[in-house]
Design a protein around this motif. Structure first.
Motif, PDB file in Angstrom:
ATOM      1  N   TRP A  26       0.851  -1.177   0.000  1.00 31.86           N
ATOM      2  CA  TRP A  26       0.000   0.000   0.000  1.00 31.86           C
ATOM      3  C   TRP A  26       0.893   1.235   0.000  1.00 31.86           C
ATOM      4  CZ3 TRP A  26      -2.549  -2.757   4.657  1.00 31.86           C
ATOM      5  CH2 TRP A  26      -3.387  -3.774   4.184  1.00 31.86           C
ATOM      6  N   HIS A  27       0.509   2.212  -0.797  1.00 34.87           N
ATOM      7  CA  HIS A  27       1.326   3.409  -0.982  1.00 34.87           C
ATOM      8  C   HIS A  27       0.583   4.618  -0.405  1.00 34.87           C
ATOM      9  CE1 HIS A  27       3.943   1.137  -3.776  1.00 34.87           C
ATOM     10  NE2 HIS A  27       2.799   0.546  -4.118  1.00 34.87           N
ATOM     11  N   TYR A  28       1.282   5.403   0.412  1.00 34.51           N
ATOM     12  CA  TYR A  28       0.655   6.486   1.160  1.00 34.51           C
ATOM     13  C   TYR A  28       1.366   7.819   0.924  1.00 34.51           C
ATOM     14  CZ  TYR A  28      -1.413   2.779   4.081  1.00 34.51           C
ATOM     15  OH  TYR A  28      -2.094   1.685   4.542  1.00 34.51           O
ATOM     16  N   ALA A  29       0.586   8.882   0.986  1.00 27.67           N
ATOM     17  CA  ALA A  29       1.111  10.235   1.137  1.00 27.67           C
ATOM     18  C   ALA A  29       0.200  10.936   2.132  1.00 27.67           C
ATOM     19  CB  ALA A  29       1.131  10.987  -0.190  1.00 27.67           C
ATOM     20  N   TRP A  69      -3.678  10.310   1.154  1.00 29.60           N
ATOM     21  CA  TRP A  69      -3.922   9.836  -0.206  1.00 29.60           C
ATOM     22  C   TRP A  69      -3.259   8.466  -0.297  1.00 29.60           C
ATOM     23  CZ3 TRP A  69      -2.550  14.555   1.464  1.00 29.60           C
ATOM     24  CH2 TRP A  69      -3.310  15.660   1.080  1.00 29.60           C
ATOM     25  N   SER A  70      -3.997   7.438  -0.702  1.00 29.35           N
ATOM     26  CA  SER A  70      -3.418   6.094  -0.701  1.00 29.35           C
ATOM     27  C   SER A  70      -3.878   5.295  -1.911  1.00 29.35           C
ATOM     28  CB  SER A  70      -3.782   5.350   0.588  1.00 29.35           C
ATOM     29  OG  SER A  70      -5.143   4.957   0.579  1.00 29.35           O
ATOM     30  N   LEU A  71      -3.041   4.346  -2.289  1.00 25.94           N
ATOM     31  CA  LEU A  71      -3.339   3.418  -3.382  1.00 25.94           C
ATOM     32  C   LEU A  71      -2.807   2.043  -3.009  1.00 25.94           C
ATOM     33  CD1 LEU A  71      -2.215   5.565  -6.451  1.00 25.94           C
ATOM     34  CD2 LEU A  71      -4.569   4.906  -5.942  1.00 25.94           C
ATOM     35  N   ASP A  74      -2.241  -3.098  -6.969  1.00 26.94           N
ATOM     36  CA  ASP A  74      -2.860  -3.587  -8.203  1.00 26.94           C
ATOM     37  C   ASP A  74      -3.947  -2.672  -8.754  1.00 26.94           C
ATOM     38  OD1 ASP A  74      -4.780  -4.056  -6.312  1.00 26.94           O
ATOM     39  OD2 ASP A  74      -5.119  -6.158  -6.823  1.00 26.94           O
ATOM     40  N   ARG A  75      -4.167  -1.494  -8.129  1.00 20.95           N
ATOM     41  CA  ARG A  75      -5.135  -0.535  -8.668  1.00 20.95           C
ATOM     42  C   ARG A  75      -4.548   0.880  -8.682  1.00 20.95           C
ATOM     43  NH1 ARG A  75     -10.492  -1.469  -9.404  1.00 20.95           N
ATOM     44  NH2 ARG A  75     -10.243   0.481 -10.552  1.00 20.95           N
ATOM     45  N   PRO A  76      -3.483   1.097  -9.450  1.00 14.63           N
ATOM     46  CA  PRO A  76      -2.880   2.434  -9.486  1.00 14.63           C
ATOM     47  C   PRO A  76      -3.772   3.482 -10.131  1.00 14.63           C
ATOM     48  CG  PRO A  76      -1.917   1.036 -11.173  1.00 14.63           C
ATOM     49  CD  PRO A  76      -2.781   0.139 -10.331  1.00 14.63           C
ATOM     50  N   THR A  86      -9.530   6.730  -2.340  1.00 15.71           N
ATOM     51  CA  THR A  86      -8.094   6.955  -2.146  1.00 15.71           C
ATOM     52  C   THR A  86      -7.797   8.081  -1.157  1.00 15.71           C
ATOM     53  OG1 THR A  86      -7.881   8.584  -3.936  1.00 15.71           O
ATOM     54  CG2 THR A  86      -7.713   6.260  -4.545  1.00 15.71           C
ATOM     55  N   GLN A  87      -8.818   8.800  -0.693  1.00 12.25           N
ATOM     56  CA  GLN A  87      -8.608   9.973   0.160  1.00 12.25           C
ATOM     57  C   GLN A  87      -9.377   9.829   1.473  1.00 12.25           C
ATOM     58  OE1 GLN A  87      -9.810  13.388  -2.144  1.00 12.25           O
ATOM     59  NE2 GLN A  87      -8.711  12.684  -3.956  1.00 12.25           N
TER      60      GLN A  87
END
Length: 270
Positions: A26-29, A69-71, A74-76, A86-87
């Motif tokens: 999981w990718h986060y900002a 904000w996250s992704l 497998d669903r970019p 995503t928010q």
């Protein structure tokens, strides 16, 4: 034989498309408004079951108001096709701790305004509950909104089920480097994953201490420090005031990002 249902998590379906959360990484900002506080160490200690221990400075903790904000891997495309997935915003109470002499932090209370973040948080050991989060946002093209500079005031607040739980402000003073963020900010995360058994009277099916991983950690260009204020409001059902009187030391505003690849189990109670 019928094929098994698919999905990383509920709802499980023949295709797996409806899963509330996709699999890691999981990718986060995030954008943070963090208020560092000192609490009575004797009130912090009961929240740290063995083998967790108090941190190097046992009373230190912080309240974090944040927007995310996250992704998942497998669903970019979700930010373009379904931005609402995503928010989200959060408000949390953290305290310092340590595991076998290694300093870290643990989240004691946290509210979030989106269901996928709540479910994903439970998988990771966050004690998330639904809430409503207020967070100052200033747009540079609004002539009445101030730029982020010394003297600018930011505000965060958390509400749940009609109750105002806490609110805080940060008056920016000066910029620092990410390396100057104090303990327990930006330290390893130790969490407690708990899932009860469906059998009456049985011990939890899952009760374990975990460490959450973080890769590709990054910080924005500006990390602001300043003076903070914090108010916690009583509730009949929420226990965020259990740490007693909190002395606000400083506050910090910054952006960061990282990737969560998974975690590891440190200890099992069940």
């Amino acid at each position: 034989m019928r094929p098994p249902l698919k999905g990383y998590c509920y709802p499980l379906t023949p295709s797996g498309t409806s899963s509330l959360v996709g699999p890691p990484p999981w990718h986060y900002a995030t954008e943070y408004l963090n208020l560092l506080f000192r609490a009575d160490p004797d009130k912090v200690a009961p929240f740290l079951p063995e083998p967790l221990e108090p941190g190097p400075d046992p009373g230190l903790g912080y309240v974090a108001f944040s927007q995310w904000w996250s992704l998942w891997q497998d669903r970019p495309d979700l930010a373009a096709t379904h931005p609402e997935r995503t928010q989200y915003r959060e408000a949390a109470v953290w305290v310092g701790c340590s595991y076998r002499g290694r300093p870290g932090q643990i989240c004691l209370f946290i509210w979030v305004d989106n269901d996928f973040s709540l479910a994903r948080g439970w998988f990771m050991g966050f004690p998330k509950r639904l809430g409503a989060i207020e967070f100052s946002e200033y747009h540079p093209l609004n002539s009445l909104m101030p730029p982020l500079e010394s003297g600018t005031v930011l505000r965060g607040a958390a509400l749940a089920h009609g109750e105002r739980l806490m609110e805080g402000t940060l008056t920016l003073r000066d910029r620092i480097s990410p390396q100057e963020l104090p303990f327990p900010l930006a330290r390893p995360l130790f969490h407690i994953r708990h899932f009860p058994s469906i059998e009456a009277g049985a011990p939890p099916s899952v009760l374990e201490l975990v460490e959450l991983g973080a890769e590709n950690v990054r910080f924005g260009e500006e990390v602001w420090r300043g003076e903070g204020t914090l108010r916690l409001f009583p509730s009949d059902l929420e226990e965020h005031t259990a740490l007693g009187k909190l002395e606000v030391l400083e506050g910090y505003h910054y952006h960061s990002g990282y990737t969560f690849p998974g975690g590891k189990v440190l200890h099992r109670w069940s």
